[in-house]
Design a protein around this motif. Sequence first.
Motif, PDB file in Angstrom:
ATOM      1  N   THR A   1       8.081   2.948  -8.734  1.00  9.68           N
ATOM      2  CA  THR A   1       7.021   2.151  -8.140  1.00  9.68           C
ATOM      3  C   THR A   1       7.624   1.221  -7.100  1.00  9.68           C
ATOM      4  OG1 THR A   1       5.841   2.183 -10.257  1.00  9.68           O
ATOM      5  CG2 THR A   1       5.119   0.562  -8.629  1.00  9.68           C
TER       6      THR A   1
ATOM      7  N   ASN B   1       8.175  -2.037  -5.076  1.00  8.58           N
ATOM      8  CA  ASN B   1       8.048  -3.412  -5.571  1.00  8.58           C
ATOM      9  C   ASN B   1       7.852  -4.464  -4.480  1.00  8.58           C
ATOM     10  OD1 ASN B   1      10.607  -3.806  -4.463  1.00  8.58           O
ATOM     11  ND2 ASN B   1      11.656  -3.533  -6.422  1.00  8.58           N
TER      12      ASN B   1
ATOM     13  N   GLY C   1       3.231  -1.234  -5.400  1.00 10.96           N
ATOM     14  CA  GLY C   1       2.374  -0.461  -6.276  1.00 10.96           C
ATOM     15  C   GLY C   1       2.346   1.020  -5.971  1.00 10.96           C
ATOM     16  N   GLN C   2       2.803   1.422  -4.774  1.00 15.60           N
ATOM     17  CA  GLN C   2       2.845   2.841  -4.417  1.00 15.60           C
ATOM     18  C   GLN C   2       3.785   3.564  -5.381  1.00 15.60           C
ATOM     19  OE1 GLN C   2       1.443   4.899  -1.760  1.00 15.60           O
ATOM     20  NE2 GLN C   2       2.359   6.454  -3.082  1.00 15.60           N
ATOM     21  N   LYS C   3       3.374   4.710  -5.882  1.00 13.39           N
ATOM     22  CA  LYS C   3       4.186   5.511  -6.802  1.00 13.39           C
ATOM     23  C   LYS C   3       4.883   6.633  -6.045  1.00 13.39           C
ATOM     24  CE  LYS C   3       2.377   3.576 -10.565  1.00 13.39           C
ATOM     25  NZ  LYS C   3       3.110   2.625 -11.359  1.00 13.39           N
TER      26      LYS C   3
END
Length: 107
Positions: free
Chosen positions: A49, A51, A74-76
């Motif tokens: 993820t 940060n 939040g991007q995975k």
Amino acid sequence: MFRIPRAAAALAATAAVFTLAGSTVATAAGTSAPVRQTASPAVQDIVCTVNDNGVNYRGGPGTNYPVLGQVNKGQKMNAKGREGSWVMGDLWGGRTGVWIHVAYLDC
């Protein structure tokens, strides 16, 4: 029958993802075992993820590679490999084969 605790099995699976074929990885018993060249179906991608906001993702593992875009906190990303301090992977809902510095990822 010998059972490997879940945490040890997860650690071995994680190590296998970032280990080159033909090398060895530590086992739960404290010994080393060769890593097979083909991935086991049980080994899943490591999900990282992002940060921070405005994090560049690049075409290769270093600042000398072109910036292909930016992602936000939040991007995975499914991690596929690592070179030095750079992680290569596929962004969820986005580009594949991108590189992000490990300082901007929680894996």
